[in-house]
Design a protein around this motif. Structure first.
Motif, mmCIF file in Angstrom:
data_model
loop_
_atom_site.group_PDB
_atom_site.id
_atom_site.type_symbol
_atom_site.label_atom_id
_atom_site.label_comp_id
_atom_site.label_asym_id
_atom_site.label_seq_id
_atom_site.Cartn_x
_atom_site.Cartn_y
_atom_site.Cartn_z
ATOM 1 N N HIS A 106 -2.003 -0.357 -7.884
ATOM 2 C CA HIS A 106 -2.766 -0.164 -9.118
ATOM 3 C C HIS A 106 -3.525 1.159 -9.098
ATOM 4 O O HIS A 106 -3.639 1.828 -10.121
ATOM 5 N N ASP A 107 -4.040 1.542 -7.926
ATOM 6 C CA ASP A 107 -4.841 2.761 -7.798
ATOM 7 C C ASP A 107 -4.007 4.032 -7.686
ATOM 8 O O ASP A 107 -4.534 5.122 -7.879
ATOM 9 N N SER A 108 -2.730 3.912 -7.365
ATOM 10 C CA SER A 108 -1.905 5.115 -7.173
ATOM 11 C C SER A 108 -1.711 5.839 -8.506
ATOM 12 O O SER A 108 -1.620 5.221 -9.555
ATOM 13 N N PRO A 109 -1.665 7.174 -8.420
ATOM 14 C CA PRO A 109 -1.470 7.935 -9.663
ATOM 15 C C PRO A 109 -0.119 7.619 -10.287
ATOM 16 O O PRO A 109 0.890 7.476 -9.592
#
Length: 114
Positions: A106-109
């Motif tokens: 979810h946090d990955s670009p």
């Protein structure tokens, strides 16, 4: 005969909270519900907490409710009850790994399509 207050309270919590939550967790896995690993973590933490209280209460009482013979103590009391510690620990580790992986994803670009 007088009942053991700790056992009555813990088994009441098990029957009214952990039992139904375990069933919901099972259904969540069957349906691949997004909350399945959160439920797994909650139920496993509850089970582990109960186990810790069980062993700590018995230790504080000087192992007075356990047969002192080594085979009985180590095989039955520690070994068989230990399963109720090892399984939740494994499930907690699994849930944490899966939830952390989901959070990393979810946090990955995100790459935008051009």
């Amino acid at each position: 005969p007088r009942s053991d207050d700790f056992t009555v309270i813990m088994e009441t919590v098990t029957a009214w909270a952990w039992g139904p939550l375990s069933f919901l967790t099972f259904l969540a896995f069957l349906r691949r519900h997004p909350a399945r690993y959160v439920l797994q973590l909650v139920v496993s933490l509850g089970q582990l907490y109960g186990d810790i209280l069980y062993f700590a209460t018995e230790a504080k009482a000087g192992w007075s409710h356990s047969d002192p013979r080594p085979l009985y103590f180590w095989v039955y009391f520690v070994g068989l009850n230990g399963i109720w510690v090892l399984v939740p620990v494994a499930l907690i580790a699994d849930a944490c790994q899966r939830l952390a992986a989901a959070q990393r994803a979810h946090d990955s670009p995100r790459h935008k399509a051009h």
